[in-house]
Design an enzyme around this catalytic site. Structure first.
Site, short mmCIF file in Angstrom:
data_model
loop_
_atom_site.label_atom_id
_atom_site.label_comp_id
_atom_site.label_asym_id
_atom_site.label_seq_id
_atom_site.Cartn_x
_atom_site.Cartn_y
_atom_site.Cartn_z
N ASP A 98 0.81 -1.22 0.00
CA ASP A 98 0.00 0.00 0.00
C ASP A 98 0.84 1.27 0.00
O ASP A 98 0.33 2.36 -0.23
CB ASP A 98 -0.88 0.04 1.26
CG ASP A 98 -2.02 -0.95 1.20
OD1 ASP A 98 -2.37 -1.38 0.10
OD2 ASP A 98 -2.55 -1.28 2.27
C1 BGC Z 1 0.60 1.18 6.44
C2 BGC Z 1 0.16 0.03 5.60
C3 BGC Z 1 -1.33 0.03 5.47
C4 BGC Z 1 -1.80 1.39 4.94
C5 BGC Z 1 -3.27 1.51 4.77
C6 BGC Z 1 0.03 2.46 5.90
O1 BGC Z 1 0.37 3.52 6.72
O2 BGC Z 1 1.99 1.24 6.51
O3 BGC Z 1 0.63 -1.18 6.14
O4 BGC Z 1 -1.74 -0.97 4.61
O5 BGC Z 1 -1.35 2.40 5.79
O6 BGC Z 1 -3.92 1.74 5.98
C1 NOJ Z 2 -1.53 -3.73 5.53
C2 NOJ Z 2 -2.71 -3.91 4.64
O1 NOJ Z 2 -3.79 -4.36 5.40
C3 NOJ Z 2 -2.40 -4.90 3.55
O2 NOJ Z 2 -3.48 -4.99 2.66
C4 NOJ Z 2 -1.15 -4.46 2.84
O3 NOJ Z 2 -0.93 -5.34 1.82
C5 NOJ Z 2 0.01 -4.33 3.79
N1 NOJ Z 2 -0.33 -3.43 4.81
C6 NOJ Z 2 1.30 -3.88 3.10
O4 NOJ Z 2 1.27 -2.54 2.76
#
Ligand code: BGC
Ligand code: NOJ
Length: 716
Positions: A487
């Site tokens: 993400d």
């Molecule tokens: C986090 C991710 C997460 C994303 C969406 C980011 O700040 O590092 O792991 O999936 O937020 O909430």
């Molecule tokens: C947390 C999110 O829930 C997941 O969908 C994502 O793939 C990972 N973070 C990595 O960014």
């Protein structure tokens, strides 16, 4: 160093000191009524949706940590001394403190001044309530006169509003008290048809429903005035902060034991029968009374516990393995399956790190989760698949999140994550393999929940696949959109102002940035889809998928291979990411794992080479790092990934989620020992011995363990 031990026969983790490095939590409930509970009774409860239907308050990121909970106070009425048998909130020096986190229940026991107390917390199956079953035993040589105080703080339902809108909220709190039962009915006078209730099995000598009255001015939960004085104020909340507290007096002879049962529950009335009598403002309490008549009886609470235990025995009995390794057995047979179920029910929506406010359930995450629990609850997996598919957009794309209560997609964490649609294919394939229920493909499901748009589920999968073909970039690789699995790799975001969300800030409609990861996922999903088509006798459809898959594989080896490992992506300028040409972020785990898992490069040796490079450049004793070298500064064209300090989260942290991709990849090249070795590095049970480093629960996989570049390497 350890803070407890595994009790495998009982499927419990037993915590033997309350001051764990972080709150070590468990989940209560598995259908509609849920709670999180820590080893010191902290946590909160909600009905279906941690944001929209929150029953009790919790203060995230408080000091001390983990505040707001299901707190009981005991008071020695002779000396005036008082304590909490769960340690928090009074934090006295307890003897024999033990917390047993089990499958859907938690028992916290301790002794203080010769008074033993043990509380079992659980949510009975098929009920929207929780039971706290307290047993108090007098271990003194003489009789003891005690007061028991219960306490919870009601949340005014919408947890977001509750935490922000004080000008309104301080004026709207309402309760009713009848026969010692405390009913919380804020906003019931208007559009809410639900209330919560908090009751006690014993005759009470007093109660409180106004926080100020119970705590006293300028006092906290560690030192409530009512408890100190040994006298509830019988306060009735009007506005401010409604709470629930009962006072019960117990006189115990030496060796005598008594049980007190508390029940906290939720009930919805039909709009026509909201009030009783009908044209009054008085709550119709029949639903609560019915439930209380049953569960305030200790024998029935015991029966609910037994039923819960056999429920879990059945669920876990479906898949049991026997290996030479205790850590593997324990995780596979107990905790991994248990965590998958918790994740299915609520994780990423509510946990110690997700406040339940910020996001619903992830589309990608929920589809992935299916793979972990489909064998335990196929019926609920089916429902989940159809719910998820109903949020899919007509283009085949997806909202990134959906709200479990409304079952609608939401844009709170953006959309246009171009990997999302494929996870639906992977999830459905897992369901079909497990159940053989082909009928699900003929179920008609709408797009974006719009009536009239229904097509069979099979077409949803076709559109998922098509979505990528409609979004290819200059090299013929999938466009990344807002991001893919990672993400935080935001290649179209270019965010330069503080406070902008990387997930929702208006994105470029990028036509250049491509993802090798999505390409690999496309190959995996395409093969699954081809097999589905084949099974249904749709040969032509199957071969068209396979030819697209073949094309993508060729594209990956032509444009996605960097010589010794797979590239990660191309940025908006068409430059390589995850390449030896880069100074930072030269190699990423996702493509090494996912390409090899999908079987890409098995024939020409590139899979083996990619896995060797992974071992050389990314593997540490605490797991495999996401990428190396970590980004030392913020890169506008990369986004959130470079916003984290080196070693944390997506910037070179160890993400437990993608480590297994590499493990599966290793098995595909025939190297099972390497897979097992990697598994042991992140297996929380195997890390129990270093709990002071790992800090997180030894019975759950953490999202992230700090990477090699972090000063706290190894901390989860
Ligand atoms: C986090 C991710 C997460 C994303 C969406 C980011 O700040 O590092 O792991 O999936 O937020 O909430
Ligand atoms: C947390 C999110 O829930 C997941 O969908 C994502 O793939 C990972 N973070 C990595 O960014």
């Amino acid at each position: 160093m350890k803070y407890g031990y595994f009790d495998d026969p009982n499927r419990e983790y037993v915590i033997t000191r309350p001051d764990t490095p972080l709150p070590w939590i468990n989940y209560l409930g598995c259908q509609a009524y849920f709670g999180i509970i820590s080893n010191t009774a902290g946590g909160y409860s909600f009905y279906r949706d941690a944001r929209l239907r929150r029953l009790t308050r919790y203060r995230y990121n408080n000091a001390p940590f983990d505040f707001g909970g299901r707190y009981i106070y005991l008071r020695d009425d002779a000396s005036g001394e008082f304590w909490s048998p769960s340690w928090q909130p009074t934090r006295r020096n307890l003897q024999n403190y033990v917390c047993r986190h089990g499958m859907g229940y938690t028992v916290i026991s301790s002794e203080y001044g010769g008074i033993e107390a043990s509380t079992r917390y659980l949510v009975p199956l098929d009920e929207n309530l929780e039971i706290w079953q307290l047993t108090v035993t007098n271990r003194r040589q003489r009789a003891a006169d005690l007061s028991v105080f219960s306490s919870i703080e009601f949340c005014l339902w919408d947890a977001q509003d509750d935490a922000t809108n004080f000008q309104r909220n301080f004026s709207i709190g309402e309760v009713e008290i009848e026969n010692g039962v405390i009913y919380h009915k804020t906003e019931y006078r208007e559009r809410r048809d639900h209330y919560s209730f908090f009751a006690c099995s014993e005759k009470i000598t007093g109660f409180d429903t106004q926080r100020d009255s119970f705590l006293g001015p300028y006092r906290g939960w560690d030192n409530p005035l009512a408890v100190e004085q040994g006298r509830s104020g019988n306060s009735v909340a009007h506005g401010w902060a409604p709470i629930g507290s009962h006072q019960v007096k117990l006189s115990l002879q030496p060796a005598e034991s008594r049980q007190v049962v508390f029940v906290l529950g939720y009930h919805e009335n039909s709009r026509e029968r909201k009030f009783d009598p009908p044209n009054s403002q008085v709550l119709n309490k029949k639903g609560a009374k019915f439930a209380l008549a049953r569960y305030l009886v200790p024998a029935n609470a015991d029966a609910a516990f037994e039923k819960l235990r056999s429920h879990w025995n059945e669920l876990l009995g479906i898949c049991q393995v026997e290996t030479p390794d205790v850590h593997t057995n324990r995780m596979v047979n107990i905790w991994n399956a248990y965590q998958c179920m918790a994740t299915f029910n609520m994780s990423r929506s509510a946990s110690f790190y997700e406040s339940g406010i910020g996001r619903g359930l992830g589309f990608r995450d929920s589809n992935q989760d299916l793979l972990g629990f489909v064998h335990m609850v196929p019926g609920r997996a089916r429902e989940r698949i159809l719910d998820l598919a109903a949020t899919q957009l007509p283009s085949g794309g997806a909202y990134h999140q959906y709200q479990p209560l409304t079952k609608r997609g939401n844009n709170d964490v953006g959309s246009g994550f171009n990997d999302d649609p494929h996870w639906l294919i992977v999830g459905v394939a897992a369901y079909l393999k497990e159940t053989g229920d082909w009928s699900i493909l003929d179920e008609t499901v709408p797009y974006d929940n719009q009536a009239g748009t229904e097509t069979p589920l099979h077409e949803h999968l076709q559109r998922s696949f098509r979505y990528t073909l409609d979004h290819l970039g200059p090299h013929g690789l999938p466009l990344i959109g807002r991001a893919d699995w990672n993400d935080c790799l935001n290649l179209n975001c270019f965010s330069d102002s503080p406070g902008q969300s990387f997930q929702t800030t208006t994105n470029k409609d990028g036509k250049v940035a491509e993802s090798v990861f999505i390409a690999a996922l496309f190959v995996l999903a395409g093969r699954e889809l081809a097999e589905i088509a084949e099974q249904r006798g749709l040969q032509a459809e199957a071969s068209s998928y396979l030819s697209e898959v073949k094309k993508m594989e060729t594209t990956i080896s032509r444009h996605g291979w960097d010589g010794e490992w797979f590239l990660r992506a191309f940025d908006d300028f068409g430059r390589k990411i995850g390449s030896k040409e880069n100074a930072e972020g030269r190699i990423f785990i996702e493509t090494q794992g996912f390409c090899t898992l999908a079987g890409i490069g098995l024939d020409d040796g590139s899979a083996r080479a990619a896995l060797d490079s992974t071992r050389k450049m990314l593997a540490t004793q605490h797991g495999i790092i996401l990428q190396q070298p970590a980004y030392s500064k913020y890169y506008l064209e990369l986004g959130e990934i470079s916003s984290y300090p080196p070693g944390y989260k997506e910037n070179a942290g160890i993400f437990c989620h993608n480590n297994p991709w590499v493990m599966i990849g290793e098995t595909r090249v025939g190297n099972g020992d390497a897979a097992y070795d990697y598994y042991t590095r992140i297996n929380p049970s195997a890390r129990e011995q270093i709990s002071e480093v790992h800090r997180c629960e030894p019975y759950v996989y953490a999202q992230m363990i700090a990477g090699r570049d972090a000063p706290t390497h190894g901390e989860a």
